[in-house]
Scaffold this motif. Sequence first.
Motif, mmCIF file in Angstrom:
data_model
loop_
_atom_site.group_PDB
_atom_site.id
_atom_site.type_symbol
_atom_site.label_atom_id
_atom_site.label_comp_id
_atom_site.label_asym_id
_atom_site.label_seq_id
_atom_site.Cartn_x
_atom_site.Cartn_y
_atom_site.Cartn_z
ATOM 1 N N SER A 158 -1.786 -3.319 -10.023
ATOM 2 C CA SER A 158 -2.042 -2.233 -9.078
ATOM 3 C C SER A 158 -3.402 -1.634 -9.361
ATOM 4 C CB SER A 158 -0.997 -1.122 -9.221
ATOM 5 O OG SER A 158 0.260 -1.555 -8.800
ATOM 6 N N THR A 198 -4.307 -1.491 7.329
ATOM 7 C CA THR A 198 -4.677 -2.438 6.276
ATOM 8 C C THR A 198 -4.877 -3.799 6.920
ATOM 9 O OG1 THR A 198 -3.388 -1.203 4.650
ATOM 10 C CG2 THR A 198 -3.961 -3.479 4.091
ATOM 11 N N VAL A 254 0.867 -1.170 0.000
ATOM 12 C CA VAL A 254 0.000 0.000 0.000
ATOM 13 C C VAL A 254 0.907 1.224 0.000
ATOM 14 C CG1 VAL A 254 -1.809 1.251 1.225
ATOM 15 C CG2 VAL A 254 -1.780 -1.256 1.271
ATOM 16 N N VAL A 293 -2.637 0.327 -4.453
ATOM 17 C CA VAL A 293 -2.463 -0.984 -3.838
ATOM 18 C C VAL A 293 -1.930 -1.905 -4.931
ATOM 19 C CG1 VAL A 293 -3.596 -2.907 -2.652
ATOM 20 C CG2 VAL A 293 -4.419 -0.572 -2.298
ATOM 21 N N PHE A 342 -9.517 -1.548 4.629
ATOM 22 C CA PHE A 342 -8.876 -0.301 5.044
ATOM 23 C C PHE A 342 -9.696 0.397 6.126
ATOM 24 C CE2 PHE A 342 -7.883 -1.150 0.606
ATOM 25 C CZ PHE A 342 -6.504 -1.287 0.702
ATOM 26 N N LEU A 367 -5.950 3.933 -5.039
ATOM 27 C CA LEU A 367 -6.578 3.983 -3.721
ATOM 28 C C LEU A 367 -6.806 5.451 -3.401
ATOM 29 C CD1 LEU A 367 -7.363 2.413 -1.090
ATOM 30 C CD2 LEU A 367 -5.050 2.891 -0.287
#
Length: 190
Positions: free
Chosen positions: A154, A173, A96, A114, A129, A157
């Motif tokens: 990926s 997380t 993250v 992420v 989260f 976020l």
Amino acid sequence: MGTERSQGLPIWAWGTLVALALIILSSRGHLFENPALRQHFALQPTPVSGAQLPDLGIAGLAPDVQDAARKLWHQIGLGGSGAPIEPVVTTPRVRVAVRELRSSDGGLKVVGSVTNIGTTDVQVPISAFELRDSAGASYIAGGGASATLHPGDSTPLELTVALPTGRGLMLITRLPPDPPFPQKLLVADS
């Protein structure tokens, strides 16, 4: 007057190549963004008694980190943005990375990505989260949004939270069976 043929690729072949390139780019999350991990986080009832407050004070940090934290607060206060105190946390399956914190209409926006660092697909729900402030208040997102990440993939976020002025902020997380991984984003200047 004979008919001459072009030595290049026919137009349909160029169209096919462009379509394939767009499909490849979009499947890696670089062309079309996945809105699944973009949510506004709401304050949740947090038990006050017995709850341990997160360590989000500036006093225990190195002097250069304290200066960076004060600068970040100043930038956010002016409507700007800056890098978090701990920009990256790595769990056994995901990384993250928070690139910036910035003020927004809904409060504070946490912007990052992420990435699946494992060897198998990972389902990342928005419920993985949690944002927690220095007063112990917890903020989570509603709904069941999620993203499935293939190895190496990926997704963006973006989390928005109505953080009260002067409070520090931590991103936690939780992606079971892995333990929770806390990430200090903003520390309180007190």
